[in-house]
Design an enzyme around this catalytic site. Structure first.
Site, PDB file in Angstrom:
ATOM      1  N   ARG A 148       0.847  -1.181   0.000  1.00  0.00           N
ATOM      2  CA  ARG A 148       0.000   0.000   0.000  1.00  0.00           C
ATOM      3  C   ARG A 148       0.884   1.232   0.000  1.00  0.00           C
ATOM      4  NH1 ARG A 148      -3.683  -2.377  -1.516  1.00  0.00           N
ATOM      5  NH2 ARG A 148      -5.787  -2.564  -0.699  1.00  0.00           N
ATOM      6  N   GLU A 167      -1.973   7.981  -4.105  1.00  0.00           N
ATOM      7  CA  GLU A 167      -2.283   7.585  -5.486  1.00  0.00           C
ATOM      8  C   GLU A 167      -3.727   7.961  -5.838  1.00  0.00           C
ATOM      9  OE1 GLU A 167      -1.384   3.344  -4.774  1.00  0.00           O
ATOM     10  OE2 GLU A 167      -3.475   2.904  -5.244  1.00  0.00           O
ATOM     11  N   HIS A 212      -0.993   0.373  -9.668  1.00  0.00           N
ATOM     12  CA  HIS A 212      -1.755  -0.490  -8.737  1.00  0.00           C
ATOM     13  C   HIS A 212      -2.479  -1.618  -9.488  1.00  0.00           C
ATOM     14  CE1 HIS A 212      -3.755  -0.458  -4.501  1.00  0.00           C
ATOM     15  NE2 HIS A 212      -3.699  -1.697  -4.977  1.00  0.00           N
TER      16      HIS A 212
HETATM   17  C1  DGY Z   1      -6.051  -5.461  -2.980  1.00  0.00           C
HETATM   18  O1  DGY Z   1      -6.774  -6.418  -3.249  1.00  0.00           O
HETATM   19  O2  DGY Z   1      -5.915  -5.027  -1.838  1.00  0.00           O
HETATM   20  C2  DGY Z   1      -5.384  -4.819  -4.122  1.00  0.00           C
HETATM   21  O3  DGY Z   1      -4.431  -3.901  -3.704  1.00  0.00           O
HETATM   22  C3  DGY Z   1      -6.441  -4.155  -4.983  1.00  0.00           C
HETATM   23  O4  DGY Z   1      -6.227  -4.492  -6.286  1.00  0.00           O
END
Ligand code: DGY
Length: 326
Positions: free
Chosen positions: A240, A269, A287
């Site tokens: 993240r 982001e 992402h």
């Molecule tokens: C998640 O599933 O947490 C991913 O980062 C989203 O695509």
């Protein structure tokens, strides 16, 4: 009896909308219009359920605007867009989509590692810019991947997937740090050795971040941690934004304090720190670690199944705050 009303906050596969329409009155956003927090609060009014993604913040204000809401099914394994405590006190269930994305996300973590260490993006930009004149012995020489030391910070299911790829596929020595140690069996399966965070930073040739975001993991990798890493190391973040101090990382990359990075997630982001856009030795992706069509379909279906099960009086498959079910 009328069907419960739900919001699907972002565009998803039409098949999933069709499935949801068998059970619910669906307010969809197939045009994928950006929803401000006010729009979201307004669209949630009168809804019993919502299918959300990491882009929608479900906090006290959103919940207070939607007193009939009983479930938010996130189409993501991460749920730092949910204020889980605020949901739990209001009796709103949260669900996520673990497992179905583990292997695709681990594949992508490895792709970023390879691309950063072997300078794939940087050399492609050079070639496309017409700069390739002739061969030279050190043209885009990168770091070794096979046989090197792979460090993993955050050893959940995705971290274990990356460990298995490194250990079994690339003959890497795997070390990891996590809030809690894996069982002996899992450590053996992943051929991974538990170390403290300092040893992880100092010893890894390639360090992959796969830990969940929380206030405790905010800037887990900042200037001090980057300074402990090898100058030849690569850093990969598929976890993240906010886990890495992006400004500190941009500076470390510019000054050659680490060799390279691969980033799929960013602080704030979709904005990206301008310092990262300026340095060549970083691979940047928007992402997409879980973005294969079958995996995104499985994530959407799991989120839909959670809504169908819970609002149909059954048990959802992947609750985040199961205390709400009691
Ligand atoms: C998640 O599933 O947490 C991913 O980062 C989203 O695509």
């Amino acid at each position: 009896m009328s069907k419960p009303a739900i919001l699907v906050a972002r565009a998803v596969f039409p098949e999933v909308i069709a499935l949801l329409e068998q059970h619910f009155q669906v307010d969809d956003n197939q045009a994928d219009l950006p929803l401000t927090s006010q729009d979201l609060a307004q669209r949630l009014q009168g809804k019993t359920g919502a299918l959300t993604t990491g882009s929608e913040r479900i906090d006290a204000a959103a919940l207070d605007a939607a007193p009939s809401l009983r479930i938010c099914a996130n189409m993501a394994v991460g749920f730092n867009n949910f204020d889980v405590q605020a949901m739990t006190v209001r009796g709103v269930l949260g669900t996520n989509t673990p497992d179905v994305l583990t292997e695709s996300t681990a594949d992508f973590g490895f792709a970023l590692l390879m691309a950063a260490a072997r300078r794939v993006s940087e050399s492609e930009h050079y070639l496309r810019a017409g700069k390739w004149g002739r061969w030279s012995y050190d043209l885009f020489a990168g770091s070794e991947v096979h046989g090197s030391t792979l460090g993993i910070l955050g050893m959940g299911r995705i971290g274990q997937g990356i460990a298995r790829r490194g250990a079994h596929g690339f003959g890497m020595k795997v070390i990891y740090h996590n809030r809690s140690r894996l069982s002996r069996q899992l450590e053996a399966d992943c051929r991974a050795r538990y170390v403290d965070k300092d040893e992880l930073l100092e010893t890894s040739d390639h360090l992959v971040l796969v830990l969940p975001y929380s206030p405790a993991s905010h800037h887990a990798i900042g200037a001090a941690e980057l300074a402990r890493m090898k100058r030849t190391a690569t850093l990969i973040n598929i976890a993240r934004g906010g886990i890495v101090d992006d400004a500190a990382l941009a500076l470390a990359l510019r000054e050659g304090r680490i060799a390279a990075a691969g980033l799929d997630v960013f602080e704030g982001e979709p904005k990206v720190h301008p310092g990262l856009l300026d340095v060549p030795n970083v691979v940047l992706t928007p992402h997409i670690a879980s973005a294969t069509t079958p995996t995104r379909m499985a994530m959407a279906k799991l989120a839909a199944e959670n809504l169908i099960a819970f609002l149909g009086g059954g048990r959802p498959l992947t609750p985040i705050n199961p205390e709400v079910l009691k």
